[in-house]
Design an enzyme around this catalytic site. Sequence first.
Site, short mmCIF file in Angstrom:
data_model
loop_
_atom_site.label_atom_id
_atom_site.label_comp_id
_atom_site.label_asym_id
_atom_site.label_seq_id
_atom_site.Cartn_x
_atom_site.Cartn_y
_atom_site.Cartn_z
N SER A 152 -31.31 -14.41 8.18
CA SER A 152 -32.08 -14.52 9.42
C SER A 152 -33.23 -15.50 9.26
O SER A 152 -33.80 -15.64 8.17
CB SER A 152 -32.64 -13.14 9.79
OG SER A 152 -33.63 -13.23 10.79
N TYR A 173 -37.35 -5.58 8.39
CA TYR A 173 -36.06 -6.24 8.62
C TYR A 173 -35.98 -7.55 7.86
O TYR A 173 -34.99 -7.82 7.16
CB TYR A 173 -35.87 -6.49 10.12
CG TYR A 173 -34.68 -7.38 10.43
CD1 TYR A 173 -33.38 -6.90 10.32
CD2 TYR A 173 -34.87 -8.70 10.82
CE1 TYR A 173 -32.29 -7.72 10.60
CE2 TYR A 173 -33.79 -9.52 11.11
CZ TYR A 173 -32.50 -9.03 10.99
OH TYR A 173 -31.43 -9.85 11.25
#
Length: 316
Positions: free
Chosen positions: A128, A153
Amino acid sequence: MRNVLVTGGAGFIGSHLVDRLTGHSDVHITVLDSFEPFYDPREKEANVAAWTDLPQVQIVRADLRDIDAVQEAVAHPPDVIVHLAARAGVRPSLEDPVGYQQVNVMGTQNLLELARAWGTPQFVFASSSSVYGTDPNVPWREDHAVLRPVSPYASTKVSGELLGHVYSHLYAIRFIALRFFTVYGPRQRPDLAIRKFAERMQRGAPIPVFGDGSTRRDYTFVSDTVDGILAAMNYDAEPYAVFNLGNDRTVTLTHMIEALERTLGVEAVIDRHGPQPGDVPQTWADLTHARNALGYHPQVPFEEGLERFARWLDGR
């Protein structure tokens, strides 16, 4: 016959990838998904409905935290793994950092162990843009030495990349990490901003805007992201590699809302809040490495992508 395992294959990006793969008669696809109710499970069921009668697709309902169940259920040891499954989202991770660690890090570790047992030579990992965090040096390049994640995350994606480096070095598994940049398009998750805003705007409900609207994102249409994944599945130049998959164009939050207003033909009602913890001020991908090594060239401009998304939303 090439055996491909797609984890998270019933989800947003995964289902688009599987749709593409089913167009190749020489590919057998195992779709592994837990169908966890992070959002309405009926959406994932709808995503997989077209494949249930295809002999080249096996759908496995299993959780990566249960390594024995996954190993028993996967009938065809894969030649390539595309690991898209994860607990997703920056903001929800603030509420459950331990759960995100268990699914995203331990799940990735389990899958790498299975790749080692299966003798799988190619492993593509969905990382990501959030791994860059607050790095002010934009556009972000993969060789930036200091990653500054600011959410649980994001930290799990950094951990996944590092695990991949270990397994590549020790066990001859080629590991390709793809850093996705704000993917949008048909089947987008309902918690992501473009869909969340669009659905609220169509109902006349206010949209929650955190900050002054100056935050910027490198929005990437889902078909471009899938192009990058397919290229990574065939990449063989290095045993370990990291690539940005973005659009190389930043869009402010204010501009995104204005573009949605034009696309949907409605005016947004803004419910403004202060900045949200874990959010980053900007994301911006340098695509030089992906262009040169993967032949990655995003094709869909932001406004065109919004129009395609809106057509899908209207047809649901």
